[in-house]
Design an enzyme around this catalytic site. Structure first.
Site, mmCIF file in Angstrom:
data_model
loop_
_atom_site.group_PDB
_atom_site.id
_atom_site.type_symbol
_atom_site.label_atom_id
_atom_site.label_comp_id
_atom_site.label_asym_id
_atom_site.label_seq_id
_atom_site.Cartn_x
_atom_site.Cartn_y
_atom_site.Cartn_z
ATOM 1 C CG HIS A 1 -1.615 1.127 1.298
ATOM 2 N ND1 HIS A 1 -3.000 1.007 1.330
ATOM 3 C CD2 HIS A 1 -1.474 2.297 1.852
ATOM 4 C CE1 HIS A 1 -3.659 2.186 1.433
ATOM 5 N NE2 HIS A 1 -2.596 3.048 1.866
ATOM 6 C CD GLU A 2 1.548 3.592 3.658
ATOM 7 O OE1 GLU A 2 1.565 4.644 2.949
ATOM 8 O OE2 GLU A 2 0.321 3.442 4.185
ATOM 9 C CG HIS B 1 0.319 6.310 -0.642
ATOM 10 N ND1 HIS B 1 -0.766 6.987 -1.184
ATOM 11 C CD2 HIS B 1 -0.338 5.684 0.236
ATOM 12 C CE1 HIS B 1 -1.903 6.554 -0.544
ATOM 13 N NE2 HIS B 1 -1.543 5.945 0.432
ATOM 14 C CG HIS C 1 0.410 9.084 -6.842
ATOM 15 N ND1 HIS C 1 -0.744 9.426 -6.194
ATOM 16 C CD2 HIS C 1 0.133 9.540 -7.926
ATOM 17 C CE1 HIS C 1 -1.575 9.930 -6.721
ATOM 18 N NE2 HIS C 1 -0.929 10.445 -8.046
HETATM 19 ZN ZN LIG Z 1 -2.819 5.133 2.085
#
Ligand SMILES: [Zn+2]
Length: 672
Positions: free
Chosen positions: A461-462, A465, A468
């Site tokens: 998940h991290e 990010h 991105h």
């Molecule tokens: Zn998040």
């Protein structure tokens, strides 16, 4: 004395000179950076020339360069490795930085330049990105109160400064409550705990200066304890301490802070002409209105609650079969759910972990990024800001892309949860700037560090990010990387979690940390088959938190938020053995700052899109389909906030999604 924060950063990749930065450098560096920013902004506002995009917006983008640089380092350290000096400085900076930003947005001559540009935008030959940046600057000024005058403007400035102080205090109280509590365990109390949980409890004991193992309130310690310990009284004691964070009636109590925060937020929204804080906050998001948020959450709530209630019946029967009378309690849920998982899915969390070492899962997350986007990762030497931090240079076709830092282990100086921050963001204006991106997690430190499947999801998940930020390719820092609508920002992160479910990823990377043997095929199969296990529980604890957050901000601010929380849960028919994922006194998303206030729903809003976005890969028959990956990078991962989120998504996928893929993904479409 040289201030390492103010001297040019000449190290490789222009990394901050971590070894030379002293805590006493920060306060003077912030003073110097604020002074420099004030001079720069004063010059922009006082420029007698007619406003142009270059002499106004470009200039504003560059005006706070030093402040960005110093803040990028400081706020990362303050969250990941706090100490008394850093905490004191945070309290000192909160009102100062708020006052500075109000000073900028209250500057009438500056705002009139932006307004002139906005009125003349059709004649300025702006690029699409410039038009968007201009629109967002104007929006930021208006929403900060640039149209207010006199007493109203002054009051709004005070309200914002007070909110900044309260948010900082809320986080610091929470960290203090989490740091102070621990429960020593005797050797007999270790009954039923798997080796990894015992090792983590011993390591936590050593960190707390105890001779034996302890349970702490770190999620990576307490959740396994609640899952595996057959000692019900100890589970209850630990659970009650966990849910009491921020509400212990001591100096760290957050309840009055929550009440004052909600009341000031309402006042802020009213000063700006909105009916409620939720109306104000949601306006620039994809959801736009409280009604749209409630619509999505309630669509998910009913099937999730039904599933949770039916699961509770099964778990309560297991409790009674153990000879315990009375109802299933919140400290029982994880324990009996784990028993049931073993029985029904033949899946033992403890048997999985040797295959999920941190190193193996890092290799997996990097390998997926290589297959999707051609990125390569080479570990580099520190020093970084803490001995536990590791760093990698990220390249593509030999060209430098970013520096990626991973700070993975729980410690008393780190706030709870997991997050991604950019110590430096990508931009091209002025000079091409490549990002420094940090992933911070709270995994129990061990030799080796073994993750649960949930931890591995958090890691992915991290890292979503981080991609991105790292793949960002825009001119203006204002819209770089994750500077997008809050309910869009969780799309890249939640989407990336899906690659952990692609069988070939774990087949290749989930290898036993000692023997190197791959995870047995039947274990892998059972793991993936249990993917939707206990989603009734997970969805209920999440949606309840999101609905309480929404209720807090939708109408008049409640005088007693705890009572309001109780009323909302009562009206929802909250199952008695499940509590909110984050109750008000430790709901940092909502009260540590504005970030996720009336925005906790964002994870679910993004989940609607991530389920659908991953389906775009599945439909090609190749989870690493290069064409789809290219579109994902072009329209989402590299685009930052250069267009409205809905436009970006529609360009990627051709349309907006419905809610069904989300319900299906959580196993909530089948009748209970
Ligand atoms: Zn998040």
């Amino acid at each position: 004395m040289m201030n390492a924060l103010l001297s040019p950063w000449t190290a490789t990749f222009s990394l901050p000179p971590f070894a030379e930065i002293r805590d006493e450098h920060f306060a003077p560096a912030f003073d110097a950076a604020l002074a420099e920013a004030r001079v720069n902004i004063g010059q922009i506002a006082a420029n007698p020339d007619a406003p142009t995009f270059a002499n106004t917006i470009d200039a504003l983008e560059l005006a706070e360069a030093l402040l960005d640089r110093v803040s990028g380092v400081f706020y990362n350290l303050a969250g990941a490795d706090a100490n008394d000096t850093r905490e004191a400085l945070m309290r000192d900076l909160a009102p100062k930085l708020s006052a500075f930003s109000s000073e900028v947005t209250n500057n009438k001559s500056l705002f009139s330049k932006i307004e002139t540009l906005w009125q003349n935008r059709a004649t300025l030959s702006l690029t699409p990105e410039q038009s968007r940046v201009l629109e967002l600057y104007r929006q930021m000024f208006v929403r900060s109160g640039a149209n207010l005058d006199g007493a109203e403007a002054a009051r709004l400035t005070d309200v914002k400064a007070r909110l900044a102080v309260l948010g900082t205090q809320f986080s610091q109280n929470l960290l203090a409550d989490e740091r102070e509590w621990f429960m020593p365990l005797t050797e007999a109390d270790l009954e039923g705990l798997p080796d990894f949980a015992i090792a983590a409890a011993r390591a936590a004991g050593a960190e707390k200066g105890q001779s034996g193992p302890v349970v702490t309130l770190s999620r990576s310690i307490i959740v396994p304890f609640l899952q595996f310990s057959p000692r019900r009284a100890l589970r209850q004691k630990a659970y009650e301490a966990w849910v009491a964070r921020g509400a212990n009636g001591n100096a760290n109590d957050n309840r009055a802070i929550a009440a004052e925060t909600l009341s000031l937020r309402e006042e802020r929204a009213k000063l700006l002409g909105y009916q409620s804080f939720a109306d104000f906050k949601l306006e620039p998001e994809m959801a736009k209105t409280p009604q749209a948020v409630r619509g999505l959450l309630m669509r998910v709530w009913e099937p999730a609650r039904a599933k949770a209630l039916s699961d509770a019946t099964v778990l309560e029967a297991l409790l009674h079969a153990d000879g315990i009378t009375g109802p299933l309690e919140p400290w029982d849920w994880r324990f009996y759910s784990e028993q049931r998982r073993k029985a029904e899915h033949d899946l033992d969390e403890a048997a999985l972990k040797p295959y999920l070492s941190l190193n193996a899962m890092l290799a997996a997350q990097f390998d997926c990024a290589h297959r999707l986007f051609g990125l390569e990762f080479r570990e580099i030497d520190g020093p970084f800001y803490h001995p536990d931090v590791r760093g990698w240079e990220v390249t593509r076709n030999g060209a430098h892309v970013a520096v990626f830092l991973g700070d993975y282990f729980a410690r008393g100086s780190k706030r709870s949860g997991a997050w991604c921050s950019a110590m430096r963001s990508q931009k091209k204006l002025g000079a091409e700037t490549r990002p420094i991106v940090v992933n911070v997690c709270n995994f129990a430190k061990g030799e080796p560090c073994l993750l649960s499947y949930d931890d591995a999801r958090t890691l992915f998940h991290e890292f979503g990010h981080a991609l991105h930020q790292m793949l960002s390719d825009v001119t203006y820092g204002f819209i770089s990387g994750t500077s997008v609508a809050r309910d869009f920002v969780e799309l890249p992160s939640q989407l990336y979690e899906h690659w952990l479910e692609v069988p070939e990823v774990l087949e290749k990377h989930a290898r036993h940390w000692q023997t190197g043997a791959p995870m047995p095929a039947d274990l892998l199969q059972r793991l993936l088959a249990a993917g939707t296990y206990d989603q009734g529980f997970a969805t209920v604890e999440f949606v309840a938190s999101a609905l309480v957050d929404l209720a807090f901000h939708e109408g008049p601010a409640p005088a007693d938020p705890m009572q309001k929380q109780a009323e909302v849960l009562e009206s929802l028919g909250m199952p008695r053995a499940i509590r909110m994922r984050h109750a008000t006194p430790h709901f940092a998303h909502v009260f540590s700052g504005d970030g996720y206030s009336s925005g906790y729903y964002s994870y679910m809003w993004s989940e609607v899109m991530d389920a659908d976005a991953f389906a775009a890969f599945e439909e090609t028959g190749n989870p690493f389909d290069p064409e789809t990956a290219k579109r994902l990078e072009t329209f989402i991962l590299s685009a930052g906030g250069s267009q409205p989120a809905e436009d970006l998504y529609t360009q990627f996928r051709g349309r907006m999604p419905g809610v069904e893929p989300l319900l299906k993904g959580r196993g909530l479409l089948e009748p209970v």
